[in-house]
Design a protein around this motif. Structure first.
Motif: not given
Length: 273
Positions: A133, A129, A125-126, A135, A89
């Motif tokens: 998404p 995302a 980061f999970s 980033a 990510y």
């Protein structure tokens, strides 16, 4: 930083490990959580200048802020498929925001430190995302303080509250139920008991009384079954402290997550959309 209208704060249940990269293995398990996270940009109505993420997966002796302009990945999980140790990510960090956070903490008399090397753990980061998404929004992590004192973390939230007027989104990332030894159908009743209490404390209690209830969270029904160790609950204290007098709303809930547990996420302060 640019001053604009005030953003809400969030406490999110971030799920398990690298779940956004395991859709083939997990099937629809995370669909409802993913949809709730993906809806956050709509709720706030604009793209924030940056996100300050308080993850359950980082504890330090002092509140420590991530100053890395290009944060690496920290694969802080085990037993997952090999490809999940290669995921990325690639959101930028923000040294400017890191310095601002450190100065706010020091001004409030809280112990503060800067870590120039720290990367993103899966508590950041999970969910990111799903939230952003692409980033494209800078992300800075802020640690919990060892000892996990609720009052200290509410004070942390109060100290960083001015960021809400600077177009910075404050997110506490944990899990409203976190007992890995008591998961699935056998946890249905205890997780519901604690989740019902939590919803009552942060949504159906007047903001003025909410702090007192959270300071004594361990007296809640099934509290120490839901959180044998409270690191996944304490980010909630930060989100509440940063929106102390504002109403809470449950933005995500399901009562059969991972085979039977009740989990929730909350927003504090009004949505823009």
């Amino acid at each position: 930083m640019t001053t604009t209208s005030r953003l809400p704060t969030y406490f999110i249940s971030h799920g398990g490990g690298p779940w956004p990269w395991m859709k083939k293995e997990m099937g629809p398990t995370y669909d409802k959580l993913e949809a709730s996270l993906a809806d956050m940009p709509r709720q706030i109505g604009r793209t924030p200048a940056a996100i300050l993420m308080v993850s359950a997966h980082w504890e330090e002796p002092a509140f420590t802020v991530m100053g890395n302009p290009r944060p690496p990945m920290i694969y802080d999980y085990g037993g997952f498929p090999a490809h999940t140790y290669q995921v990325h990510y690639d959101a930028p960090g923000s040294p400017e925001l890191a310095r601002r956070v450190q100065s706010l903490l020091e001004a409030a008399g809280l112990p503060a430190a800067l870590d120039a090397e720290r990367g993103f753990d899966h508590g950041t980061f999970s969910p990111m995302a799903a939230i952003y998404p692409k980033a494209e929004v800078p992300v800075v992590q802020l640690s919990l303080r060892r000892g996990l004192d609720p009052a200290e973390h509410i004070a942390l939230g109060r100290a960083i509250a001015p960021l809400r007027d600077e177009n910075v989104l404050i997110v506490g990332s944990g899990l409203s139920y976190h007992n890995l030894r008591n998961f699935g159908p056998q946890a249905r009743d205890v997780s519901k008991a604690f989740d019902d209490w939590l919803d009552g404390a942060v949504v159906r209690t007047a903001p003025q009384q909410r702090i007192e209830q959270l300071l004594h969270w361990s007296a809640a029904p099934a509290a120490r079954i839901a959180h044998p160790r409270e690191e996944h609950l304490i980010p909630l204290m930060v989100a509440v402290g940063a929106a102390e007098g504002e109403a809470g709303e449950r933005i995500y809930h399901e009562d059969a997550f991972m085979g039977g547990i009740s989990v929730s996420s909350f927003r504090f302060g009004a949505a823009s959309a």
